[in-house]
Enzyme design. Structure first.
Site, PDB file in Angstrom:
ATOM      1  N   CYS A  23       0.831  -1.148  -0.006  1.00 23.69           N
ATOM      2  CA  CYS A  23      -0.048   0.031   0.138  1.00 23.69           C
ATOM      3  C   CYS A  23       0.940   1.071  -0.073  1.00 23.69           C
ATOM      4  O   CYS A  23       1.786   1.237   0.680  1.00 23.69           O
ATOM      5  CB  CYS A  23      -0.821   0.001   1.242  1.00 23.69           C
ATOM      6  SG  CYS A  23      -2.088   1.406   1.260  1.00 23.69           S
ATOM      7  N   CYS A  25       0.758   3.698   1.427  1.00 24.93           N
ATOM      8  CA  CYS A  25       0.762   4.455   2.763  1.00 24.93           C
ATOM      9  C   CYS A  25       1.804   3.811   3.587  1.00 24.93           C
ATOM     10  O   CYS A  25       2.251   4.408   4.331  1.00 24.93           O
ATOM     11  CB  CYS A  25      -0.463   4.346   3.576  1.00 24.93           C
ATOM     12  SG  CYS A  25      -0.807   2.495   4.500  1.00 24.93           S
ATOM     13  N   HIS A  31      -1.542  -2.717   7.814  1.00 31.13           N
ATOM     14  CA  HIS A  31      -1.800  -3.952   6.370  1.00 31.13           C
ATOM     15  C   HIS A  31      -0.751  -5.113   6.837  1.00 31.13           C
ATOM     16  O   HIS A  31       0.362  -4.957   6.513  1.00 31.13           O
ATOM     17  CB  HIS A  31      -1.285  -2.923   5.300  1.00 31.13           C
ATOM     18  CG  HIS A  31      -2.045  -1.999   4.775  1.00 31.13           C
ATOM     19  ND1 HIS A  31      -3.509  -2.152   4.696  1.00 31.13           N
ATOM     20  CD2 HIS A  31      -2.001  -0.515   4.423  1.00 31.13           C
ATOM     21  CE1 HIS A  31      -3.898  -0.925   4.186  1.00 31.13           C
ATOM     22  NE2 HIS A  31      -2.854   0.126   4.170  1.00 31.13           N
ATOM     23  N   CYS A 107      -6.343   5.162   4.871  1.00 33.32           N
ATOM     24  CA  CYS A 107      -4.702   5.331   5.005  1.00 33.32           C
ATOM     25  C   CYS A 107      -4.471   6.296   4.072  1.00 33.32           C
ATOM     26  O   CYS A 107      -3.279   6.442   4.102  1.00 33.32           O
ATOM     27  CB  CYS A 107      -4.107   3.971   5.006  1.00 33.32           C
ATOM     28  SG  CYS A 107      -4.100   3.138   3.530  1.00 33.32           S
ATOM     29  N   HIS A 159      -8.709 -16.778  -1.027  1.00 31.85           N
ATOM     30  CA  HIS A 159     -10.145 -15.824  -1.170  1.00 31.85           C
ATOM     31  C   HIS A 159     -10.369 -15.321  -2.428  1.00 31.85           C
ATOM     32  O   HIS A 159     -11.651 -14.907  -2.694  1.00 31.85           O
ATOM     33  CB  HIS A 159      -9.897 -14.603  -0.178  1.00 31.85           C
ATOM     34  CG  HIS A 159      -9.686 -15.244   1.422  1.00 31.85           C
ATOM     35  ND1 HIS A 159     -10.483 -16.104   2.219  1.00 31.85           N
ATOM     36  CD2 HIS A 159      -8.738 -14.807   2.318  1.00 31.85           C
ATOM     37  CE1 HIS A 159      -9.828 -16.229   3.292  1.00 31.85           C
ATOM     38  NE2 HIS A 159      -8.859 -15.495   3.436  1.00 31.85           N
TER      39      HIS A 159
HETATM   40  O1  LIG Z   1      -8.803 -11.807   8.463  1.00 29.20           O
HETATM   41  C1  LIG Z   1      -8.796 -11.211   7.484  1.00 29.20           C
HETATM   42  C2  LIG Z   1      -7.884 -11.985   6.395  1.00 29.20           C
HETATM   43  C3  LIG Z   1      -7.700 -11.994   5.017  1.00 29.20           C
HETATM   44  C4  LIG Z   1      -6.944 -12.738   4.304  1.00 29.20           C
HETATM   45  C5  LIG Z   1      -6.623 -13.670   5.364  1.00 29.20           C
HETATM   46  C6  LIG Z   1      -5.872 -15.070   4.858  1.00 29.20           C
HETATM   47  O2  LIG Z   1      -6.450 -15.859   4.717  1.00 29.20           O
HETATM   48  O3  LIG Z   1      -4.900 -15.196   5.933  1.00 29.20           O
HETATM   49  C7  LIG Z   1      -4.757 -14.878   3.726  1.00 29.20           C
HETATM   50  F1  LIG Z   1      -5.708 -14.656   2.639  1.00 29.20           F
HETATM   51  F2  LIG Z   1      -4.131 -13.851   3.693  1.00 29.20           F
HETATM   52  F3  LIG Z   1      -4.422 -15.886   3.415  1.00 29.20           F
HETATM   53  S1  LIG Z   1      -7.172 -13.368   6.923  1.00 29.20           S
HETATM   54  N1  LIG Z   1      -9.321 -10.058   7.123  1.00 29.20           N
HETATM   55  C8  LIG Z   1      -8.748  -8.985   6.501  1.00 29.20           C
HETATM   56  C9  LIG Z   1      -7.829  -8.356   7.662  1.00 29.20           C
HETATM   57  N2  LIG Z   1      -8.717  -8.257   8.968  1.00 29.20           N
HETATM   58  C10 LIG Z   1      -8.210  -7.596   9.849  1.00 29.20           C
HETATM   59  C11 LIG Z   1      -7.198  -6.652  10.222  1.00 29.20           C
HETATM   60  C12 LIG Z   1      -6.415  -7.041  11.273  1.00 29.20           C
HETATM   61  C13 LIG Z   1      -5.448  -6.013  11.485  1.00 29.20           C
HETATM   62  C14 LIG Z   1      -5.102  -5.125  10.549  1.00 29.20           C
HETATM   63  C15 LIG Z   1      -5.726  -5.023   9.360  1.00 29.20           C
HETATM   64  C16 LIG Z   1      -6.824  -5.818   9.254  1.00 29.20           C
HETATM   65  C17 LIG Z   1      -9.148  -7.901  11.149  1.00 29.20           C
HETATM   66  N3  LIG Z   1     -10.173  -8.762  10.343  1.00 29.20           N
HETATM   67  C18 LIG Z   1      -9.749  -8.827   9.141  1.00 29.20           C
HETATM   68  C19 LIG Z   1     -10.420  -9.641   8.016  1.00 29.20           C
END
Ligand SMILES: O=C(c1ccc(C(O)(O)C(F)(F)F)s1)N1CCn2c(-c3ccccc3)cnc2C1
Ligand SMILES: [Zn+2]
Length: 413
Positions: A23, A25, A31, A107, A159
């Site tokens: 990103c 930012c 991120h 951001c 995803h």
């Molecule tokens: O939990 C996720 C994930 C998106 C993709 C995830 C994965 O399955 O670990 C992959 F695709 F990266 F392998 S895990 N999201 C996006 C980030 N997020 C967060 C964050 C947590 C900290 C900073 C920014 C976002 C809380 N809940 C979520 C939902």
């Protein structure tokens, strides 16, 4: 492709192009899917001398046509091209680009959503390189040029749906590699195991009606209250794909956090019996390491150890003539992902790996996990009758189960 060496080795795929996706930012705190993840894992494989013992691939970006085996044309053009390459496109193609807006993020950066950031110059080449790495490893393994392999890649892919980028993912690397193996190498049965703590909604969607690809995911689900919310036990596939989608959907939050004992029970009673019965020609693993200790709740919350990821890798290596390709998905705690990647590469090289601690080998799975495994077995039994044999050992520890199988063998003699 070069002639198969007499003793094929473990292949590794990495390219610094994938470090540039970031990103604008530059704030890694908001991120978590940042280039330091990949930098650290690659550095660990170099420092330990493991990278030198593997066959390092010269990877390449997937072509737009290859991406279109799984993704729509607008999706591949929107995320597979950047300003520079678009200038080379004829205007009619440009006109077809979906206006699907990239949104300005709080951001200051650009993105599909607040998690899936877009860098106009670097995201497309990085995302295509990630897919190219998985394609080349999968093909070399299918052809016997390498024994097995590990794709150290980002952005992740599981995803990404046919026409939707989300959850840090743009293209579903493992899905594209799968489709190309089917189309170009006439591979008839492929098993995808997804042990990232998050459900691979994209991979499930792409193969939901396809019996030639068995998608098996172990993930935190909590009745749909954990990201991305898909992956319920009852989602078993559709049409001719019915029975070729298996979700081990953990529930019960973190009371207690799940660990090696639960993952060992899942592998022993569900994953390995189905995998053996399906008898895949090759196994692709969405190897996220965010189920490991060190991941706070929104991004994980469990306590799986690097030793357990190595054990799961070794188990899968017993099938498909050892043709197992791991591809990095999630995992954010740098020590946890470096330790886990190191242990998995040691397993692929048939080195000694760190043993799972005795306390976990002797621990019976927690009640929530027993309920999940019993529910999964009941739902999948019509499709996989082989599950009947070990269903009664779901509540056993790994050690008890081994003793139980041993005295069954003795009594059968
Ligand atoms: O939990 C996720 C994930 C998106 C993709 C995830 C994965 O399955 O670990 C992959 F695709 F990266 F392998 S895990 N999201 C996006 C980030 N997020 C967060 C964050 C947590 C900290 C900073 C920014 C976002 C809380 N809940 C979520 C939902
Ligand atoms: Zn994840």
């Amino acid at each position: 492709l070069s002639a198969s060496p007499h003793r094929p080795n473990t292949g590794l795929a990495f390219d610094s192009l994938m470090l540039k996706h970031a990103c604008k930012c530059g704030n890694n705190a908001i991120h978590p899917e940042h280039s330091g993840r990949l930098q650290s894992v690659w550095a660990r494989l170099i420092e330990t001398g493991l990278a030198r013992r593997c066959d390092k691939l010269r990877p390449r970006k997937a072509t737009i046509e290859e991406l279109q085996t799984c993704h729509t044309e607008p999706h591949t053009l929107l995320f597979g091209t950047n300003l520079a390459s678009r200038q080379k496109m004829d205007s009619s193609k440009l006109a077809e680009l979906p206006v699907k807006a990239l949104v300005r993020l709080p951001c200051g950066g650009l993105g599909v959503d607040s998690d899936t950031t877009w860098n106009e110059l670097h995201t497309a080449p990085a995302a295509r390189m990630a897919v190219g790495c998985v394609i080349d490893l999968a093909f070399k393994a299918a052809l016997g040029d390498i024994k097995n392999g590990f794709a150290i890649v980002r952005p992740p892919g599981h995803h990404a749906e046919a026409n939707q980028a989300m959850g840090f993912c743009f293209f579903n690397s493992i899905a594209v590699a799968c489709r190309l193996l089917q189309q170009r190498q006439a591979v008839r049965r492929i098993l995808i195991v997804d042990w990232d703590v998050h459900h691979g909604n994209g991979t499930q969607q792409i193969f939901y009606d396809d019996r030639s690809v068995l998608y098996l995911s172990i993930h935190r689900h909590d009745e749909g209250n954990f990201f991305p919310g898909t992956g319920a036990p009852g989602e078993c596939g559709a049409g001719s794909g019915l029975g070729y989608n298996v979700n081990i959907a953990w529930s019960g939050g973190l009371q207690p956090p799940l660990g090696d004992a639960e993952y060992l029970a899942a592998f022993r009673t569900v994953v390995m019996p189905i995998a053996r019965d399906y008898a895949p020609e090759i196994i692709l693993v969405s190897a996220g390491f965010d189920a490991a200790s060190g991941h706070p709740a929104p991004l994980g919350g469990y306590n799986v150890t690097p030793a357990c990821f190595a054990y799961m890798t070794q188990q899968l290596m017993q099938i498909a003539d050892g043709k197992v390709i791991l591809s990095l998905e999630g995992g954010y705690d740098l020590t946890a992902i470096c330790d886990s990647a190191e242990e998995c590469v040691r397993a692929l090289l048939e080195d000694d790996v760190t043993p799972i601690v005795q306390s976990e080998l002797h621990r019976t799975p927690c009640q929530n996990a027993i309920k999940t495994l019993q529910k999964t077995i009941a739902i999948q039994l019509p499709h996989w009758p082989v599950l009947k044999k070990l269903a009664h050992t779901v509540s056993c520890s790994a050690v008890e189960a081994t003793l139980c199988e041993e005295n069954e063998t003795v009594s059968a003699m």
